[in-house]
Design an enzyme around this catalytic site. Structure first.
Site, short mmCIF file in Angstrom:
data_model
loop_
_atom_site.label_atom_id
_atom_site.label_comp_id
_atom_site.label_asym_id
_atom_site.label_seq_id
_atom_site.Cartn_x
_atom_site.Cartn_y
_atom_site.Cartn_z
N SER A 8 0.84 -1.20 0.00
CA SER A 8 0.00 0.00 0.00
C SER A 8 0.88 1.25 0.00
O SER A 8 1.61 1.51 0.96
CB SER A 8 -0.92 0.01 1.22
N HIS A 33 -1.08 -1.21 -4.39
CA HIS A 33 -2.38 -0.89 -3.79
C HIS A 33 -2.42 0.61 -3.52
O HIS A 33 -1.59 1.15 -2.79
CB HIS A 33 -2.58 -1.67 -2.49
N ASP A 35 -4.70 3.84 -2.21
CA ASP A 35 -5.85 4.20 -1.39
C ASP A 35 -6.28 5.64 -1.65
O ASP A 35 -5.53 6.57 -1.38
CB ASP A 35 -5.49 4.05 0.09
N MET A 37 -8.87 8.52 -0.62
CA MET A 37 -9.79 8.89 0.49
C MET A 37 -10.28 10.31 0.29
O MET A 37 -9.49 11.20 -0.05
CB MET A 37 -9.03 8.81 1.82
N HIS A 66 -8.18 1.47 -4.54
CA HIS A 66 -9.20 1.27 -3.51
C HIS A 66 -9.83 2.62 -3.19
O HIS A 66 -9.21 3.47 -2.58
CB HIS A 66 -8.50 0.66 -2.28
N MET A 68 -12.08 4.95 -1.23
CA MET A 68 -12.83 5.18 0.01
C MET A 68 -13.49 6.54 -0.14
O MET A 68 -13.11 7.52 0.51
CB MET A 68 -11.87 5.12 1.20
N MET A 137 -11.96 -5.37 4.55
CA MET A 137 -11.25 -4.48 5.45
C MET A 137 -11.07 -5.16 6.80
O MET A 137 -12.03 -5.60 7.43
CB MET A 137 -12.03 -3.17 5.64
N ASP A 175 -7.19 -6.25 3.78
CA ASP A 175 -6.64 -4.89 3.79
C ASP A 175 -6.68 -4.28 5.19
O ASP A 175 -7.75 -3.93 5.68
CB ASP A 175 -7.45 -4.03 2.80
C1 DX5 Z 1 -6.71 1.70 5.09
C2 DX5 Z 1 -6.26 1.35 3.70
C3 DX5 Z 1 -5.17 0.36 3.68
C4 DX5 Z 1 -3.90 0.75 4.40
C5 DX5 Z 1 -3.26 -0.52 4.87
O1 DX5 Z 1 -7.84 2.47 5.03
O2 DX5 Z 1 -7.32 0.82 2.93
O3 DX5 Z 1 -4.87 -0.05 2.34
O4 DX5 Z 1 -3.02 1.48 3.62
O5 DX5 Z 1 -2.18 -0.18 5.62
P1 DX5 Z 1 -1.59 -1.11 6.75
O6 DX5 Z 1 -1.07 -2.35 6.09
O7 DX5 Z 1 -0.49 -0.27 7.34
O8 DX5 Z 1 -2.68 -1.41 7.75
ZN ZN Z 2 -6.76 -0.09 0.94
#
Ligand code: DX5
Ligand code: ZN
Length: 216
Positions: A8, A33, A35, A37, A66, A68, A137, A175
């Site tokens: 990630s 990956h 993210d 947000m 991903h 969010m 998640m 995740d």
């Molecule tokens: C959290 C994200 C994850 C995050 C995972 O909301 O969706 O992808 O980056 O990070 P770690 O492995 O540090 O929990």
């Molecule tokens: Zn994620």
């Protein structure tokens, strides 16, 4: 097939992003990956189109994006245009999930659906045959480096049964809070893809940590 590892980039060094992308390129990792947000669906804001476009320029492995965010339907084509290969939306953010999943596929991407820790895997029963990836998640979304929620194992086992029963090809992606201690049990429960942020990027040798996860 061995488990897929998806580092990630949220935990990468944004001031040295190209270096960290090359590290992933040259490692045993399978996907990037990413993210996204929006500060509405989750209590944090990360990055968006310009950063993904910049990553795509150097990434030699698929981009697993991903989302969010609320109302992801508005941006499906834009994520395709900046290079997403897998596009994952949240079950909790989509009123017409079937429509959204098919819009993602029609745009030429693999479709993922993410579920929050409190969301039952049974809610995916009627869409599982259409999904390429279920992002389960194992923390509440919004931040890297959080503690893994132990109830996830049970959910993975149940989801695996649902996938097999429906003869779906969906991969189970875990995740949040994945580390060298829980990875083996997750794979045993049925995980196909492990997302790892903090475990990889805060380790002394990220590439070696990826290799260790890959060889579990
Ligand atoms: C959290 C994200 C994850 C995050 C995972 O909301 O969706 O992808 O980056 O990070 P770690 O492995 O540090 O929990
Ligand atoms: Zn994620």
């Amino acid at each position: 097939m061995s488990v897929l590892i998806a580092p990630s980039i949220l935990s990468a060094d944004f001031a040295n992003l190209q270096r960290d992308i090359e590290m992933v390129n040259n490692s045993k990792a399978d996907w990037f990956h990413l993210d996204v947000m929006d500060g509405v669906f989750v209590p944090n804001i990360s990055y968006g189109f310009p950063v993904i476009k910049a990553i795509k320029k150097y990434a030699k492995k698929p981009l697993d994006v991903h989302l969010m965010i609320v109302d992801p339907d508005k941006f499906i084509q834009q994520f395709k245009d900046v290079g997403a290969d897998v596009l994952t939306v949240h079950y909790e953010a989509c009123i017409h999930l079937h429509r959204t999943v098919h819009a993602i596929k029609d745009a030429g991407m693999k479709a993922g659906v993410a579920i929050n820790p409190h969301t039952s895997v049974h809610l995916l029963e009627d869409i599982i045959a259409d999904i390429d990836v279920v992002n389960m998640m194992s923390v509440n979304p919004g931040f890297g480096g959080q503690k893994f929620i132990e109830h996830t194992y049970e959910k993975v086992e149940t989801l695996k049964r649902i996938i097999d029963f429906a003869k779906s090809k969906a991969k189970i992606e875990i995740d949040g809070g994945v580390d060298l201690n829980n990875a083996a049990a997750l794979i045993k429960a049925g995980a196909d893809v492990l997302v790892t942020g903090n475990t990889v990027f805060s380790s002394a040798d990220p590439s070696a940590t990826i290799a260790k996860l890959k060889n579990i």
